[in-house]
Design a protein around this motif. Structure first.
Motif, mmCIF file in Angstrom:
data_model
loop_
_atom_site.group_PDB
_atom_site.id
_atom_site.type_symbol
_atom_site.label_atom_id
_atom_site.label_comp_id
_atom_site.label_asym_id
_atom_site.label_seq_id
_atom_site.Cartn_x
_atom_site.Cartn_y
_atom_site.Cartn_z
ATOM 1 N N ARG A 49 11.447 51.892 67.316
ATOM 2 C CA ARG A 49 9.816 52.236 67.384
ATOM 3 C C ARG A 49 9.258 51.665 68.420
ATOM 4 O O ARG A 49 8.504 52.855 69.035
ATOM 5 N N ASN A 53 7.727 54.806 70.991
ATOM 6 C CA ASN A 53 6.379 54.801 71.088
ATOM 7 C C ASN A 53 6.208 54.872 72.864
ATOM 8 O O ASN A 53 4.951 55.106 73.018
ATOM 9 N N GLY A 110 8.494 59.183 61.228
ATOM 10 C CA GLY A 110 7.821 58.255 60.286
ATOM 11 C C GLY A 110 7.232 58.877 59.220
ATOM 12 O O GLY A 110 6.449 58.227 58.404
ATOM 13 N N ARG A 118 15.441 58.023 58.581
ATOM 14 C CA ARG A 118 15.150 57.886 59.960
ATOM 15 C C ARG A 118 16.465 57.879 60.739
ATOM 16 O O ARG A 118 16.223 58.013 62.062
#
Length: 347
Positions: A49, A53, A110, A118
């Protein structure tokens, strides 16, 4: 410089912007599974993540460059657009499908707090990053080297005819350089253990990128280049070698500058080797598409020029502002626990 030459350069600039910006997006998607490996599933998820990001606020804006490049190609050189998109239908369709898969995977990853979901999204992100990276290299290598085009401006070559040694080397070059670009970007945008691993990954990728990219650049120059494009070959080589030294010294900011210069140099080399053709024909040179016989009317080009003069500063300014707002580094400490993983651990 006439309007035909101006718009040839403009399209080259748009594709350069796309490969520089979307290049590190692809690289991040390629490397995301590697950075997600960890003995602790929760920490592995946090690392994935954190890596994702780094491009979260900017990846969709980066794709605007491709849309703009396609629109400019259609309006400024309709014959080029028609021949390219009909002759390269399968590889371009695969790129489009892969990009759609990547977009959906990023957006919906998400939405469901389930490890299996995922993992499937991560697979989509990987496929949607590797496939376009390779096929863009294959496509541009074929554009520069030329394909079989008949008197009706129709590509007569089949899909497998586009997979020659030079084209495959172009695909490998794009993939390796984008992966290196992405690793350096992750190092630039993260801190902590992810940052350290990104630096190590960039060091590992820099050597094959130099070797494969150097081979492709020299082949392009010797077979299709002009005297001035030697400058681009030298610049690309120096930039990639500089990346090797800078990543080893953990100077990721300058390393990112030089991966950017390397990508710019390669794209300029390709377009410089192509000019004044836009799609050379291997059937007969008389059937080649050039900036003259493939362009729109002078009036259309004038209208496009005025529109571009007005809109370009707005778009570039907005995107620069976005990068400035989201300039801070990310670490796993910024990522909250996954509900599903936390429940699983508590049980």
């Amino acid at each position: 410089m006439g309007l035909e030459e101006f718009w040839f350069v403009a399209i080259a600039v748009l594709f350069t912007g796309y490969f520089v910006l979307e290049g590190f997006d692809f690289g991040v998607g390629m490397l995301m599974p590697v950075f997600g490996r960890h003995a602790d599933p929760e920490m592995g998820e946090k690392r994935r993540r954190a890596v994702l990001n780094t491009i979260g606020p900017v990846w969709d804006g980066n794709e605007v460059w491709l849309i703009t490049a396609g629109g400019a190609l259609f309006a400024a050189f309709p014959e080029w657009y028609a021949t390219l998109f009909s002759g390269f239908y399968i590889p371009l369709l695969l790129i489009l499908v892969a990009l759609i898969l990547r977009i959906c995977a990023i957006e919906y990853r998400g939405k469901i707090d389930n490890p299996v979901w995922r993992r499937r999204c991560d697979l989509g992100i990987g496929i949607g990053s590797w496939v376009p990276a390779v096929l863009w290299g294959v496509a541009f290598a074929n554009i520069v080297s030329g394909v079989a085009i008949d008197e009706n401006k129709k590509v007569t070559a089949g899909f497998f005819d586009l997979l020659g040694p030079y084209a495959l080397l172009g695909g490998a070059t794009m993939a390796l350089v984008f992966a290196l670009h992405g690793a350096v970007f992750i190092a630039l945008k993260t801190s902590g253990d992810v940052h350290e691993d990104a630096v190590k990954m960039a060091v590992r990728l820099s050597i094959p990128a130099v070797v494969v990219g150097g081979a492709f650049a020299v082949w392009t120059q010797l077979a299709y280049g002009t005297s001035w494009t030697w400058i681009m070959v030298a610049l690309a080589a120096v930039s990639l070698i500089a990346v090797v030294a800078l990543t080893a010294r953990v100077r990721e900011g300058w390393a990112f500058v030089f991966t950017t210069i390397a990508i710019v140099s390669v794209v300029v080399l390709l377009f410089g080797s192509l000019f004044p053709d836009v799609m050379p024909s291997t059937t007969d040179v008389a059937y080649s598409l050039t900036i003259e016989n493939a362009s729109s009317s002078p009036y259309t080009l004038k209208v496009m020029t005025w529109a571009a003069a007005f809109m370009t500063p707005v778009v570039v300014g907005y995107q620069a502002w976005t990068y400035w707002v989201f300039r801070k580094r990310i670490s796993t400490t910024h990522i909250p626990d996954s509900i599903g993983l936390s429940l699983g651990r508590s049980k």
